[in-house]
Design a protein around this motif. Sequence first.
Motif, PDB file in Angstrom:
ATOM      1  N   GLU A 120      37.283  90.231  35.579  1.00 58.33           N
ATOM      2  CA  GLU A 120      38.295  91.243  35.811  1.00 58.33           C
ATOM      3  C   GLU A 120      38.998  91.238  37.098  1.00 58.33           C
ATOM      4  O   GLU A 120      38.760  92.277  37.757  1.00 58.33           O
ATOM      5  CB  GLU A 120      37.358  92.591  35.480  1.00 58.33           C
ATOM      6  N   PRO A 121      39.614  90.215  37.257  1.00 59.15           N
ATOM      7  CA  PRO A 121      40.318  90.118  38.902  1.00 59.15           C
ATOM      8  C   PRO A 121      41.381  91.056  39.049  1.00 59.15           C
ATOM      9  O   PRO A 121      41.814  91.189  39.953  1.00 59.15           O
ATOM     10  CB  PRO A 121      40.545  88.808  38.933  1.00 59.15           C
ATOM     11  N   THR A 122      41.956  91.592  37.827  1.00 52.04           N
ATOM     12  CA  THR A 122      43.563  92.211  37.880  1.00 52.04           C
ATOM     13  C   THR A 122      43.259  93.516  37.707  1.00 52.04           C
ATOM     14  O   THR A 122      44.515  94.179  37.851  1.00 52.04           O
ATOM     15  CB  THR A 122      44.410  91.495  36.980  1.00 52.04           C
ATOM     16  N   ALA A 123      42.028  94.007  37.536  1.00 53.48           N
ATOM     17  CA  ALA A 123      41.826  95.661  37.234  1.00 53.48           C
ATOM     18  C   ALA A 123      42.473  96.713  38.018  1.00 53.48           C
ATOM     19  O   ALA A 123      42.863  97.756  37.756  1.00 53.48           O
ATOM     20  CB  ALA A 123      40.323  95.898  36.717  1.00 53.48           C
ATOM     21  N   ALA A 124      42.310  96.502  39.317  1.00 52.34           N
ATOM     22  CA  ALA A 124      43.015  97.180  40.219  1.00 52.34           C
ATOM     23  C   ALA A 124      44.312  96.654  41.145  1.00 52.34           C
ATOM     24  O   ALA A 124      44.537  97.065  42.193  1.00 52.34           O
ATOM     25  CB  ALA A 124      41.885  97.487  41.456  1.00 52.34           C
ATOM     26  N   LEU A 125      44.985  95.939  40.619  1.00 54.10           N
ATOM     27  CA  LEU A 125      46.113  94.982  41.121  1.00 54.10           C
ATOM     28  C   LEU A 125      47.436  95.780  40.457  1.00 54.10           C
ATOM     29  O   LEU A 125      47.342  96.025  39.352  1.00 54.10           O
ATOM     30  CB  LEU A 125      46.226  93.690  40.911  1.00 54.10           C
ATOM     31  N   THR A 126      48.283  95.535  41.402  1.00 49.81           N
ATOM     32  CA  THR A 126      49.836  96.101  40.954  1.00 49.81           C
ATOM     33  C   THR A 126      50.376  94.939  40.341  1.00 49.81           C
ATOM     34  O   THR A 126      49.720  93.773  40.312  1.00 49.81           O
ATOM     35  CB  THR A 126      50.723  96.309  42.135  1.00 49.81           C
ATOM     36  N   GLN A 127      51.369  94.942  39.357  1.00 48.59           N
ATOM     37  CA  GLN A 127      51.992  93.760  38.732  1.00 48.59           C
ATOM     38  C   GLN A 127      52.547  92.737  39.693  1.00 48.59           C
ATOM     39  O   GLN A 127      52.203  91.569  39.420  1.00 48.59           O
ATOM     40  CB  GLN A 127      53.062  94.378  37.979  1.00 48.59           C
ATOM     41  N   VAL A 128      52.746  93.007  40.792  1.00 51.85           N
ATOM     42  CA  VAL A 128      53.380  92.033  41.847  1.00 51.85           C
ATOM     43  C   VAL A 128      52.133  91.200  42.367  1.00 51.85           C
ATOM     44  O   VAL A 128      51.877  90.094  42.423  1.00 51.85           O
ATOM     45  CB  VAL A 128      54.121  92.711  43.168  1.00 51.85           C
ATOM     46  N   VAL A 131      49.166  90.827  40.606  1.00 48.77           N
ATOM     47  CA  VAL A 131      48.818  90.174  39.666  1.00 48.77           C
ATOM     48  C   VAL A 131      49.625  88.911  39.499  1.00 48.77           C
ATOM     49  O   VAL A 131      49.028  87.755  39.138  1.00 48.77           O
ATOM     50  CB  VAL A 131      48.884  91.030  38.191  1.00 48.77           C
ATOM     51  N   GLN A 132      50.877  88.788  39.684  1.00 48.21           N
ATOM     52  CA  GLN A 132      51.774  87.692  39.656  1.00 48.21           C
ATOM     53  C   GLN A 132      51.464  86.671  40.792  1.00 48.21           C
ATOM     54  O   GLN A 132      51.352  85.384  40.761  1.00 48.21           O
ATOM     55  CB  GLN A 132      53.235  87.747  39.851  1.00 48.21           C
ATOM     56  N   ARG A 133      50.998  87.257  41.910  1.00 50.75           N
ATOM     57  CA  ARG A 133      50.526  86.566  42.855  1.00 50.75           C
ATOM     58  C   ARG A 133      49.199  85.560  42.637  1.00 50.75           C
ATOM     59  O   ARG A 133      49.005  84.521  42.967  1.00 50.75           O
ATOM     60  CB  ARG A 133      50.515  87.016  44.153  1.00 50.75           C
ATOM     61  N   LEU A 134      48.191  86.257  42.100  1.00 50.24           N
ATOM     62  CA  LEU A 134      47.290  85.851  41.677  1.00 50.24           C
ATOM     63  C   LEU A 134      47.213  84.753  40.456  1.00 50.24           C
ATOM     64  O   LEU A 134      46.549  83.608  40.751  1.00 50.24           O
ATOM     65  CB  LEU A 134      46.156  86.977  41.034  1.00 50.24           C
ATOM     66  N   PHE A 135      48.044  84.991  39.698  1.00 46.48           N
ATOM     67  CA  PHE A 135      48.442  83.930  38.683  1.00 46.48           C
ATOM     68  C   PHE A 135      48.955  82.381  39.495  1.00 46.48           C
ATOM     69  O   PHE A 135      48.710  81.468  39.102  1.00 46.48           O
ATOM     70  CB  PHE A 135      49.452  84.401  37.615  1.00 46.48           C
ATOM     71  N   ASP A 136      49.806  82.515  40.490  1.00 40.82           N
ATOM     72  CA  ASP A 136      50.441  81.730  40.974  1.00 40.82           C
ATOM     73  C   ASP A 136      49.134  81.129  42.035  1.00 40.82           C
ATOM     74  O   ASP A 136      49.062  79.807  42.008  1.00 40.82           O
ATOM     75  CB  ASP A 136      51.311  82.219  42.194  1.00 40.82           C
ATOM     76  N   VAL A 137      48.325  81.764  42.500  1.00 41.77           N
ATOM     77  CA  VAL A 137      47.235  81.149  43.132  1.00 41.77           C
ATOM     78  C   VAL A 137      46.189  80.310  42.102  1.00 41.77           C
ATOM     79  O   VAL A 137      45.738  79.253  42.269  1.00 41.77           O
ATOM     80  CB  VAL A 137      46.139  82.341  43.672  1.00 41.77           C
ATOM     81  N   MET A 138      46.144  80.836  41.020  1.00 42.50           N
ATOM     82  CA  MET A 138      45.285  80.101  39.869  1.00 42.50           C
ATOM     83  C   MET A 138      46.248  78.991  39.489  1.00 42.50           C
ATOM     84  O   MET A 138      45.476  77.788  39.329  1.00 42.50           O
ATOM     85  CB  MET A 138      45.352  80.994  38.670  1.00 42.50           C
ATOM     86  N   LYS A 139      47.376  79.001  39.394  1.00 43.77           N
ATOM     87  CA  LYS A 139      48.270  77.724  39.238  1.00 43.77           C
ATOM     88  C   LYS A 139      47.901  76.629  40.314  1.00 43.77           C
ATOM     89  O   LYS A 139      47.796  75.307  40.039  1.00 43.77           O
ATOM     90  CB  LYS A 139      49.461  77.918  39.006  1.00 43.77           C
ATOM     91  N   THR A 140      48.073  77.086  41.533  1.00 43.23           N
ATOM     92  CA  THR A 140      47.623  76.139  42.690  1.00 43.23           C
ATOM     93  C   THR A 140      46.524  75.548  42.321  1.00 43.23           C
ATOM     94  O   THR A 140      46.102  74.114  42.856  1.00 43.23           O
ATOM     95  CB  THR A 140      47.713  76.878  43.851  1.00 43.23           C
ATOM     96  N   LEU A 141      45.314  76.266  42.343  1.00 41.96           N
ATOM     97  CA  LEU A 141      44.023  75.817  42.035  1.00 41.96           C
ATOM     98  C   LEU A 141      43.966  74.886  41.111  1.00 41.96           C
ATOM     99  O   LEU A 141      43.284  73.698  41.096  1.00 41.96           O
ATOM    100  CB  LEU A 141      42.884  77.191  41.946  1.00 41.96           C
ATOM    101  N   GLU A 165      47.728  89.170  29.893  1.00 43.52           N
ATOM    102  CA  GLU A 165      47.485  88.522  30.969  1.00 43.52           C
ATOM    103  C   GLU A 165      46.863  86.922  30.431  1.00 43.52           C
ATOM    104  O   GLU A 165      46.889  85.950  31.251  1.00 43.52           O
ATOM    105  CB  GLU A 165      46.728  89.159  32.023  1.00 43.52           C
ATOM    106  N   VAL A 166      46.138  87.007  29.673  1.00 45.22           N
ATOM    107  CA  VAL A 166      45.552  85.945  28.978  1.00 45.22           C
ATOM    108  C   VAL A 166      46.660  84.780  28.483  1.00 45.22           C
ATOM    109  O   VAL A 166      46.475  83.828  28.995  1.00 45.22           O
ATOM    110  CB  VAL A 166      44.427  86.170  27.895  1.00 45.22           C
ATOM    111  N   PHE A 167      47.491  85.303  27.796  1.00 45.80           N
ATOM    112  CA  PHE A 167      48.652  84.695  27.180  1.00 45.80           C
ATOM    113  C   PHE A 167      49.563  84.154  28.358  1.00 45.80           C
ATOM    114  O   PHE A 167      49.979  83.045  28.106  1.00 45.80           O
ATOM    115  CB  PHE A 167      49.259  85.327  26.271  1.00 45.80           C
ATOM    116  N   ALA A 168      49.481  84.794  29.428  1.00 49.98           N
ATOM    117  CA  ALA A 168      50.420  84.472  30.348  1.00 49.98           C
ATOM    118  C   ALA A 168      49.935  83.416  31.480  1.00 49.98           C
ATOM    119  O   ALA A 168      50.401  82.583  32.187  1.00 49.98           O
ATOM    120  CB  ALA A 168      50.678  85.648  31.290  1.00 49.98           C
TER     121      ALA A 168
END
Length: 500
Positions: free
Chosen positions: A167-175, A177-187, A203-206
């Motif tokens: 549940e990493p995005t529960a307390a995040l803003t949309q911006v 969340v997008q940064r976290l997704f970018d980090v996931m892509k880098t990993l 978010e799962v589909f994204a």
Amino acid sequence: MEPLLVLDHATKSFGPVRALENGSVTLYPGEAHALLGENGAGKSTLVKILAGVHRQDSGDLTIAGELVNFSGPAASKAAGVSIIYQEPTLFPDLTVAENIFMGRQPLRGGRRIDRGAMNKAATAVFSRLGVDLDPERLAKGLSVADQQIVEIAKALSLDAKVLVMDEPTAALTQVEVQRLFDVMKTLRSQGAAVMFISHRLEEVFASCQRVTIMRDGNFVSTAPIEDLTIDDIIRSMVGRNLESLFPKTITEPGKVVLEVEHLTSAGVFTDISFQVRRGEIVALAGLVGAGRSEVARAIFGIDPYDSGVVTINGKVLHRNAPRESMAAGIALVPEDRRQQGLVMDLSIDQNVALASLSRLSKGGLISRSSERNLALDWAQRLQLRYGKMRNPVATLSGGNQQKVVLGKWLARNPSLLIIDEPTRGIDVGTKAEVHRILDGLVAEGMAILMISSELPEVLGMADRVLVIREGRLSANMSRAEADEDSVMRAATLQSTESIV
């Protein structure tokens, strides 16, 4: 391609309770893999087995082709598994770099910490992640999003190859969340496997390539994301067809229950005016930090405001007077149910009765039977799932805790329900139940002011949508006018239309 991690037919019991019947998941390098299921599906137990917190009773765990049986969290980390929890646990008075390298700081002569080398190594890890954080900054004051980045950097510094994000995005803003997704892509591009746990299916589909679904402690299925729809996932998670996540009944609004006129709190929100009528849900939408919760708290009387008028059923309320607001018929279900909505050490029935003690007491003593009967009544109405009424409310799942908070306030028969993030952190099946409850209340004539950061929830349940941007009302839309584009545009750009 060989998998990085395979958990096969894992079981785990706690006394007579079988928490995990068949926990199975396979993670490959370079993929983001979603683990989905309702609360109680066994996800947390599975994650704790991967983290080395629990040992499975049976079943095999293989890391990089080697059969393992973790003796504890240190063994899990040594094998390259790292868990990123929803609420990071950093040392606030240490720097970012010190948190990353806690217990394994680079040393120089005299066994003194080499701060230069440590900061340089932290900067290198952040560079790998594509983020810019000052390694010498204290962890105190970091946003939740930045704290999570520090936790991910810590995992990378340990050469983790499997990262589990719970549940990493529960307390995040949309911006964020997008940064976290970018980090996931880098990993992923660096060969790591990411297991992503979330109740937010969009978010799962994204962000994910494959999905594993669990139900009642059992593995249900694994499939590529492109082969699934949201309906497919929901059906597999709950074991039944959900006619709709948003069971909305269109009603004709009645008389004005709440009227807010020119409400202003310097530096927080400015000139907020709107109405809520009987038989309608009005949603306050906008980005996290826009001032939505602060407006709700001011209306209820918890937070002060500088000017403006709040009227409930024709009666003007005094500022900073929650008792008066309650007596006038306002109920507030807060965003943080654990800290602000419940007393976690008290029993379920005591929590339900908390807002109704004045009518349950005789001669200053609370009637135990009246308290219990009240709680049982609302437990039945809200389809609460519990063991015993005298159990601590902390033993309930998040969704059932939310129902207890609802029951506490609905027992007062309010004319206005203010509900802040009604389904945050609860599973999709319970979300549908909470939406059904709200729809039923509106059909009975209640007025509801709903604050939600989930756009599908706003569009699915609201009769009108008010968008707050940087403390100002930027749009007032009917249900027919509101769509994802118009709401997001109003939340992120200054509207040129007048607010009615």
